[in-house]
Write an enzyme that holds these catalytic residues in place. Sequence first.
Site: not given
Ligand code: MRU
Length: 376
Positions: A250
């Site tokens: 993220d």
């Molecule tokens: O809370 P989320 O479902 O948005 O979290 C997503 C993640 O942590 C993913 O691993 C990250 O965004 C990478 S997506 C290509």
Amino acid sequence: MAGSDALQSIVYARASLRLLDQRKLPLEVDYINVKDSSDGWNAIRDMVVRGAPAIALAAALALAVEVSDLDFTGTPAEAAAFISKKLEYLVSSRPTAVNLSDAATKLQTLVSKTAETAKDAKAIFQVYIEAAETMLVDDVADNKAIGSHGAKFIQRQLGNSKNISVLTHCNTGSLATAGYGTALGVIRALHSGGVLDKAFCTETRPFNQGSRLTAFELVHEKIPATLIADSAAAALMKQGRVQAVIVGADRIAANGDTANKIGTYNLAVSAKYHGVQFYVAAPVTSIDLALPSGEEIVIEERSPKELLNSEGGLGKQVAASGISVWNPAFDVTPANLITAIITEKACFSPFLRCFFEAINFVSNMLQRTLVDNALG
Ligand code: MRU
């Protein structure tokens, strides 16, 4: 169970945006209509759409739909300010993924530059819409490049093995992006290259992105796969059943520390202990050079309901009434636990990068001292 069309999280055409309601997968396919930035903000906050690249695209396109037939009477500078304000609002929906603020900054810069020469507000909105649409197209191409670089790199690092098993966490596939995926894109590429024995995916409590979304994508792609409880990961590694962990990101700080779905840090610690390689796959837009380390990454905390109730908060109460809850949505994995970061441009060891940065820093300091001395 949802059909194959359910893998497209963002369905966009000029002036129209539909987002797949990922909270209902894999049992139900339901798209919601997004007419403006307020609909986009709510869809991101409520996890209709999630995953770092997908939320950035959903936000940019929600605003593109809003301005597509807007009756706006202001000047070009006012149109740029309007867009800028709406983007700031969209960025406030979820704080951790840098892709959203990165996209917003790029779009803000573009519209304010365009406003210097544009003849009317319409031209600003047109430039904005086209730039947001380009981001959607570029995301798929970037993911494919991450997949092919990553698969080759990992295979080389694992001694050209033709029998690779990997573990992944959360959902980083088509549903988290415009298509193909990041970490899941690397797994797709390993599979299509004929060298993947099996992909293991964690449930990813409490929101179950692994069991609901990644498992769904793996089954759909006919990739040999097995679902495990988050708490089974160390045992899986101890039995030597995976050679690598591949996760998304993220936000990656300048020193390589990486924020990703809560539980990623546990996996990295376990991987280090068991001698399993640990890879982060992400587009370069996930790298935030403004942050020196992971310490500065803002971690989103989500509703206690995600733990107190089943189905990530959407189902019945399962925990004792009155218990207090700590529910961080992400954690930070330090760079020294990461074997390599895989991007669409290159794969690099964050540790080596730190090393090069330190050398660069020292040589810059020396140079500055020499110049200062020369100037007396
Ligand atoms: O809370 P989320 O479902 O948005 O979290 C997503 C993640 O942590 C993913 O691993 C990250 O965004 C990478 S997506 C290509």
